[in-house]
Scaffold this active site. Structure first.
Site, PDB file in Angstrom:
ATOM      1  N   GLU A   1       0.824  -1.201   0.000  1.00 10.69           N
ATOM      2  CA  GLU A   1       0.000   0.000   0.000  1.00 10.69           C
ATOM      3  C   GLU A   1       0.860   1.253   0.000  1.00 10.69           C
ATOM      4  O   GLU A   1       1.998   1.235   0.473  1.00 10.69           O
ATOM      5  CB  GLU A   1      -0.899   0.010   1.249  1.00 10.69           C
ATOM      6  CG  GLU A   1      -1.958  -1.070   1.203  1.00 10.69           C
ATOM      7  CD  GLU A   1      -2.770  -1.184   2.498  1.00 10.69           C
ATOM      8  OE1 GLU A   1      -3.982  -1.384   2.399  1.00 10.69           O
ATOM      9  OE2 GLU A   1      -2.192  -1.078   3.589  1.00 10.69           O
TER      10      GLU A   1
ATOM     11  N   CYS B   1       3.439   8.499   0.770  1.00  9.67           N
ATOM     12  CA  CYS B   1       4.079   7.593   1.732  1.00  9.67           C
ATOM     13  C   CYS B   1       4.189   6.235   1.049  1.00  9.67           C
ATOM     14  O   CYS B   1       3.173   5.636   0.698  1.00  9.67           O
ATOM     15  CB  CYS B   1       3.201   7.522   2.982  1.00  9.67           C
ATOM     16  SG  CYS B   1       3.734   6.280   4.166  1.00  9.67           S
TER      17      CYS B   1
ATOM     18  N   CYS C   1      -0.284   6.208  10.068  1.00  8.92           N
ATOM     19  CA  CYS C   1       0.990   5.564  10.415  1.00  8.92           C
ATOM     20  C   CYS C   1       0.743   4.267  11.162  1.00  8.92           C
ATOM     21  O   CYS C   1       0.000   4.242  12.141  1.00  8.92           O
ATOM     22  CB  CYS C   1       1.816   6.447  11.337  1.00  8.92           C
ATOM     23  SG  CYS C   1       2.326   7.979  10.628  1.00  8.92           S
TER      24      CYS C   1
HETATM   25  N1  SAH Z   1      10.311   0.922   9.197  1.00  8.74           N
HETATM   26  C1  SAH Z   1      10.339   2.363   9.136  1.00  8.74           C
HETATM   27  C2  SAH Z   1       9.198   2.974   8.346  1.00  8.74           C
HETATM   28  C3  SAH Z   1       7.798   2.455   8.595  1.00  8.74           C
HETATM   29  S1  SAH Z   1       6.983   2.914  10.095  1.00  8.74           S
HETATM   30  C4  SAH Z   1      10.408   2.939  10.539  1.00  8.74           C
HETATM   31  O1  SAH Z   1      10.348   2.182  11.499  1.00  8.74           O
HETATM   32  O2  SAH Z   1      10.567   4.149  10.677  1.00  8.74           O
HETATM   33  C5  SAH Z   1       6.654   4.630   9.939  1.00  8.74           C
HETATM   34  C6  SAH Z   1       6.369   5.303  11.284  1.00  8.74           C
HETATM   35  O3  SAH Z   1       5.091   4.875  11.810  1.00  8.74           O
HETATM   36  C7  SAH Z   1       7.381   4.944  12.354  1.00  8.74           C
HETATM   37  O4  SAH Z   1       7.838   6.096  13.003  1.00  8.74           O
HETATM   38  C8  SAH Z   1       6.610   4.078  13.322  1.00  8.74           C
HETATM   39  O5  SAH Z   1       7.137   4.176  14.620  1.00  8.74           O
HETATM   40  C9  SAH Z   1       5.211   4.643  13.199  1.00  8.74           C
HETATM   41  N2  SAH Z   1       4.149   3.717  13.604  1.00  8.74           N
HETATM   42  C10 SAH Z   1       4.111   2.394  13.482  1.00  8.74           C
HETATM   43  N3  SAH Z   1       2.974   1.879  13.991  1.00  8.74           N
HETATM   44  C11 SAH Z   1       2.264   2.931  14.444  1.00  8.74           C
HETATM   45  C12 SAH Z   1       0.973   3.072  15.044  1.00  8.74           C
HETATM   46  N4  SAH Z   1       0.189   2.024  15.255  1.00  8.74           N
HETATM   47  N5  SAH Z   1       0.550   4.307  15.373  1.00  8.74           N
HETATM   48  C13 SAH Z   1       1.326   5.392  15.122  1.00  8.74           C
HETATM   49  N6  SAH Z   1       2.523   5.327  14.519  1.00  8.74           N
HETATM   50  C14 SAH Z   1       3.000   4.118  14.204  1.00  8.74           C
END
Ligand code: SAH
Length: 353
Positions: free
Chosen positions: A97, A110, A340
């Site tokens: 996605e 994104c 996110c």
């Molecule tokens: N693997 C990379 C990119 C994907 S996650 C990373 O870890 O940065 C992108 C962002 O979303 C990250 O900062 C992660 O901490 C956040 N994220 C993941 N799950 C989430 C959730 N359930 N609620 C809010 N942010 C979340």
């Protein structure tokens, strides 16, 4: 660069130097690669017949031995706030996605870099769905091709790309690096490096090589100020603990006025206390690091809860009082599970989304 059924070389996903070297084998000039880049990424051409500024001979060679891969979104969902989520089916049947977020003048995409994710962060829906495979640069860049074409039809331009979709970009650094080369090339997307953000869970040894290769922005998912808590939330912390990670964030070369972003997902009662904020502020004090607070976005694979708005504000105020620039990220697209940490996209889960 060839798929199982199609032996032709896929030109999508090659960097400009790779395409130049490829054409040189037929004795073709370097500027031919720039022409192809414009056709593929600016004019969204899917075949060679339309490329009228290439010689008939070259078009013939390309048509027999090469192809330009591309797939449209299989499903598009639109949020009440204008955010769009795309589900892409890859040639082998896997799915990923991307999310297109309109925000005043900006159009931010994104994108995903892996099908699923191996990191198993406890709060993230992607990890809960498992890891399938790395994506190729042609698959990664196709997400931007699709969004850019869709935006062009509305008279708009793709302005920003964030690697915050499925996957850990720095575990697929070679393909991500090639994709960045295409996003930044003036003959392709022409997006400035500061508008391309690599978000990483903290794969420390991969950060500097990428930063030295491309002038992109970095965001690091910190999510805890102490090693014990961070290891619990993000198992990768056992391999690359906070001290090493924060030291590397401070070493990343930055253009003047720029900062590295620390992302911090706020989980009620877990990492959202004023003591957590104070500990974070003390490790970032004086560094060119800004904090992006992300109130947890709930999903069924996770036991965590979002904090109350007051807890988010208090956390931010402690950081600001500690001298750390901090903003709270606005939640976008939650009604279509595009926020996110809510992206999954893998085939076996698709029926439940
Ligand atoms: N693997 C990379 C990119 C994907 S996650 C990373 O870890 O940065 C992108 C962002 O979303 C990250 O900062 C992660 O901490 C956040 N994220 C993941 N799950 C989430 C959730 N359930 N609620 C809010 N942010 C979340």
């Amino acid at each position: 660069m060839t798929s199982g059924t199609d032996e032709r070389t896929d030109l999508k996903g090659m960097t400009l130097p790779e395409l130049e070297a490829f054409l040189a084998r037929w004795g073709k000039e370097r500027y031919r690669a720039r022409q192809l880049f414009r056709w593929i990424y600016q004019k969204h051409a899917g075949d060679f017949a339309a490329m009228t500024d290439l010689s008939k001979e070259l078009r013939g060679i390309l048509a027999t031995s090469c192809r330009i891969s591309g797939f449209p979104a299989e499903r598009v969902e639109t949020s009440a706030d204008g955010t769009e989520k795309f589900l892409f089916r890859l040639e082998d049947g896997e799915a990923v996605e991307s999310v297109l977020i309109p925000d005043e003048g900006r159009r931010t995409l994104c994108i995903s870099s892996q099908v699923g994710c191996p990191l198993l962060c406890g709060f993230c829906a992607t990890g809960a769905a498992g890891f399938r495979r790395d994506m190729t640069s042609s698959e990664i860049v196709q997400q931007a091709c699709f969004a850019a074409k869709r935006l062009a039809e509305r008279g708009e331009r793709l302005s920003n790309v964030v690697f915050m979709g499925l996957g850990e970009p720095l575990l697929n650094a070679p393909e991500v690096s090639r994709t960045i080369g295409i996003l930044l090339s003036q003959f392709a997307f022409g997006i400035s490096g500061k508008r391309v953000t690599i978000s990483t869970a903290g794969i420390v040894p991969e950060m500097m090589p990428l930063a030295l290769k491309h002038p992109v922005s970095f965001a690091v998912s910190i999510n805890a100020a102490r090693d014990d808590l961070r290891s619990l939330l993000m198992p990768i912390n056992r391999k690359y603990p906070l001290r090493e990670l924060v030291a590397e964030m401070k070493r990343i070369p930055l253009q003047s006025g720029r900062k590295v972003t620390a992302e911090y997902v706020l989980l009620a009662g877990v990492n959202d206390s004023p003591e957590d904020a104070r500990a974070l502020a003390s490790s970032f004090r004086g560094a060119r690091i800004k904090v992006n607070l992300i109130p947890f976005n709930p999903h069924e694979a996770s036991p965590y809860r979002a904090p109350e708005a007051e807890a988010v504000d208090r956390f931010r105020e402690v950081l600001i009082a500690g001298g750390v620039q901090t903003i709270t990220r606005e939640r976008r697209g939650a009604d279509i599970r595009a926020a996110c940490g809510q992206l999954r996209g893998s085939v076996h889960k698709y029926g439940n989304i």
